[in-house]
Write a protein that holds these residues in place. Sequence first.
Motif, mmCIF file in Angstrom:
data_model
loop_
_atom_site.group_PDB
_atom_site.id
_atom_site.type_symbol
_atom_site.label_atom_id
_atom_site.label_comp_id
_atom_site.label_asym_id
_atom_site.label_seq_id
_atom_site.Cartn_x
_atom_site.Cartn_y
_atom_site.Cartn_z
ATOM 1 N N GLY A 126 5.033 0.636 -15.633
ATOM 2 C CA GLY A 126 4.325 2.044 -16.003
ATOM 3 C C GLY A 126 5.221 2.885 -15.945
ATOM 4 N N VAL A 127 6.442 3.150 -16.239
ATOM 5 C CA VAL A 127 7.577 4.174 -17.050
ATOM 6 C C VAL A 127 7.436 3.347 -17.874
ATOM 7 N N ARG A 128 7.454 5.317 -18.788
ATOM 8 C CA ARG A 128 7.271 5.300 -20.134
ATOM 9 C C ARG A 128 8.607 5.387 -21.055
ATOM 10 N N ARG A 129 9.324 6.542 -20.592
ATOM 11 C CA ARG A 129 10.301 7.441 -20.637
ATOM 12 C C ARG A 129 11.964 7.256 -20.164
ATOM 13 N N VAL A 130 12.772 7.635 -20.354
ATOM 14 C CA VAL A 130 13.932 7.640 -19.062
ATOM 15 C C VAL A 130 14.437 8.967 -19.750
ATOM 16 N N ASN A 131 15.392 9.691 -18.682
ATOM 17 C CA ASN A 131 15.938 10.375 -19.225
ATOM 18 C C ASN A 131 17.840 9.185 -18.708
ATOM 19 N N ILE A 132 18.678 9.927 -19.706
ATOM 20 C CA ILE A 132 19.715 9.016 -19.691
ATOM 21 C C ILE A 132 20.942 10.012 -18.744
ATOM 22 N N SER A 133 21.580 10.132 -18.339
ATOM 23 C CA SER A 133 22.594 11.203 -18.649
ATOM 24 C C SER A 133 24.544 10.559 -19.594
ATOM 25 N N LEU A 134 24.945 10.990 -19.676
ATOM 26 C CA LEU A 134 25.548 10.403 -20.837
ATOM 27 C C LEU A 134 26.270 11.706 -21.806
ATOM 28 N N ASP A 135 27.819 12.218 -21.458
ATOM 29 C CA ASP A 135 28.010 12.952 -22.141
ATOM 30 C C ASP A 135 29.224 12.293 -23.298
ATOM 31 N N THR A 136 29.661 11.520 -23.329
ATOM 32 C CA THR A 136 30.912 11.182 -24.082
ATOM 33 C C THR A 136 30.262 10.031 -24.471
ATOM 34 N N LEU A 137 31.371 9.549 -25.759
ATOM 35 C CA LEU A 137 30.961 8.062 -25.798
ATOM 36 C C LEU A 137 32.438 7.096 -25.996
ATOM 37 N N ASP A 138 33.114 8.645 -25.403
ATOM 38 C CA ASP A 138 34.771 7.986 -24.962
ATOM 39 C C ASP A 138 34.766 7.517 -23.564
ATOM 40 N N ALA A 139 35.456 6.504 -24.015
ATOM 41 C CA ALA A 139 35.601 5.485 -22.293
ATOM 42 C C ALA A 139 36.568 5.778 -21.298
ATOM 43 N N ASP A 140 37.797 6.498 -22.194
ATOM 44 C CA ASP A 140 38.603 7.290 -21.134
ATOM 45 C C ASP A 140 37.650 8.658 -20.610
ATOM 46 N N CYS A 141 37.203 9.154 -21.899
ATOM 47 C CA CYS A 141 36.808 10.967 -21.438
ATOM 48 C C CYS A 141 35.995 10.637 -20.260
ATOM 49 N N PHE A 142 34.558 9.665 -20.612
ATOM 50 C CA PHE A 142 33.582 8.965 -19.787
ATOM 51 C C PHE A 142 34.147 8.659 -18.087
ATOM 52 N N GLU A 159 20.821 -0.131 -23.774
ATOM 53 C CA GLU A 159 20.278 -0.941 -24.383
ATOM 54 C C GLU A 159 18.924 -1.697 -23.924
ATOM 55 N N ALA A 160 19.293 -2.372 -22.339
ATOM 56 C CA ALA A 160 18.504 -2.646 -21.485
ATOM 57 C C ALA A 160 16.925 -2.187 -21.441
ATOM 58 N N ALA A 161 17.031 -1.045 -21.396
ATOM 59 C CA ALA A 161 15.962 0.527 -21.674
ATOM 60 C C ALA A 161 15.096 0.034 -22.206
ATOM 61 N N LEU A 162 16.236 0.197 -24.027
ATOM 62 C CA LEU A 162 15.481 0.307 -25.207
ATOM 63 C C LEU A 162 14.692 -1.167 -24.982
ATOM 64 N N ALA A 163 15.316 -2.236 -25.131
ATOM 65 C CA ALA A 163 14.411 -3.288 -25.157
ATOM 66 C C ALA A 163 13.501 -3.206 -24.565
ATOM 67 N N ALA A 164 13.781 -2.779 -22.923
ATOM 68 C CA ALA A 164 12.367 -3.188 -21.820
ATOM 69 C C ALA A 164 11.217 -2.050 -22.654
ATOM 70 N N GLY A 165 11.412 -1.515 -24.094
ATOM 71 C CA GLY A 165 10.307 -0.226 -24.307
ATOM 72 C C GLY A 165 10.648 1.075 -24.331
ATOM 73 N N LEU A 166 11.462 1.134 -23.660
ATOM 74 C CA LEU A 166 11.406 2.605 -23.078
ATOM 75 C C LEU A 166 11.857 3.483 -23.956
ATOM 76 N N ARG A 167 11.184 4.539 -23.792
ATOM 77 C CA ARG A 167 11.935 6.118 -24.893
ATOM 78 C C ARG A 167 12.751 6.549 -23.997
ATOM 79 N N VAL A 168 13.537 6.260 -24.658
ATOM 80 C CA VAL A 168 15.292 7.073 -23.824
ATOM 81 C C VAL A 168 15.549 8.681 -24.564
ATOM 82 N N LYS A 169 16.120 8.912 -23.399
ATOM 83 C CA LYS A 169 16.046 10.657 -24.239
ATOM 84 C C LYS A 169 17.738 10.995 -23.212
ATOM 85 N N ILE A 170 18.445 11.446 -23.704
ATOM 86 C CA ILE A 170 19.952 11.519 -23.913
ATOM 87 C C ILE A 170 20.309 13.044 -22.662
ATOM 88 N N ASN A 171 21.158 12.662 -21.470
ATOM 89 C CA ASN A 171 21.227 14.518 -21.501
ATOM 90 C C ASN A 171 22.724 14.270 -22.168
#
Length: 342
Positions: A126-142, A159-171
């Motif tokens: 029943g989870v429809r939305r999820v907040n995922i924390s991600l501060d950077t797209l640079d692997a070293d900075c991450f 990708e797995a969350a989107l494929a499962a139909g969850l709405r994703v908010k990035i923090n």
Amino acid sequence: MDFERSASAHPAALVDPFGRAIKYLRVSVTDRCDFRCVYCMAENMSFLPKQDLLTLEELDRLCSAFVAKGVRKLRLTGGEPLVRRSIMTLFASLSRHLDEGRLDELTLTTNGSQLPKYATELAANGVRRVNISLDTLDADCFRTITRWGELDKVLAGIEAALAAGLRVKINAVALKGVNEDEIPVLVEWAHGRGMDLTLIEVMPLGDIGEERLTQYLPLSIVRGRLAERYTLEDLDDRTGGPARYVRVKETGGRLGFITPMTHNFCESCNRVRVTCTGTLYMCLGQEDAADLRTPLRASEANDLLYAAIDEAIARKPKGHDFVIDRRHRRPALARHMSVTGG
Ligand SMILES: C[S@@+](CC[C@H](N)C(=O)[O-])C[C@H]1O[C@@H](n2cnc3c(N)ncnc32)[C@H](O)[C@@H]1O
Ligand code: SF4
């Protein structure tokens, strides 16, 4: 578990002394985490002994008591909620409140590392939305920010969350000199995938062994810079939370700003937080707390628990008073964000 555990099957709703109805509960289900983000934890953290933690059954009972008292939205957080063993059984049992119309939303905040394993099951519960924390797209900075995290795993989790139909908010926490130049990249990446992005100011929680002042980047500055590049249209959607939203005209996506330091959001606060040991914090920015574990364990019925919750809500403060400036180099609060959850 039986929802109606006590004589007061319909206990009084929660309204604080300032007339704010409490509709939203955030529950930290563990203080542990597979990352060590620099703004959240010290590298060598000591965690709570396992016996201090509420069991998953006790967490269910506690959450269900709040639902009985009018909470309509539950967010599981941590630490990293998805590293708690058998956590899917808690999602599964709490989902009955969604099915029965007592709860509007069951959701979580996660670092994403375990989502390849759990995204489908979360959606099934029943989870429809999820907040995922991600501060950077640079692997070293991450790696620098999270110390122990791997960017690829988190991207696979998204990708797995989107494929499962969850709405994703990035923090994303805005960090001076770390990811501040990358923020437009994050905006375009998130919006290009249909995800909202919320930027967060560093809050002075916990002694993390770093100079807080060096991390703090006021979002008023970030917003000013973004406004030079994009058209930011103010939106009204407040969701009772601390974020202010704009629509980025060029991307069509939503961008949120959580600004505890530069903007006070307390007047519309509808939430409280419980830790994994059953301590209720009426305000993220204040030390006052109430022990709910003792009344929970003292009796099979919920009457003592309800009374303890009522007594605590009657003390919910008007607001917080975080300060980061040159005169306040100590954390405003000793507890870490991973204790109360974000
Ligand atoms: C404490 S984490 C818990 C959930 C999960 N582990 C995660 O990282 O999403 C929740 C949120 O708090 C944010 N956070 C942690 N420490 C913070 C701090 N000192 N100031 C502002 N945000 C912080 C994180 O970036 C994350 O978005
Ligand atoms: S912010 Fe989340 S992922 Fe990072 S250390 Fe804290 S609890 Fe773990």
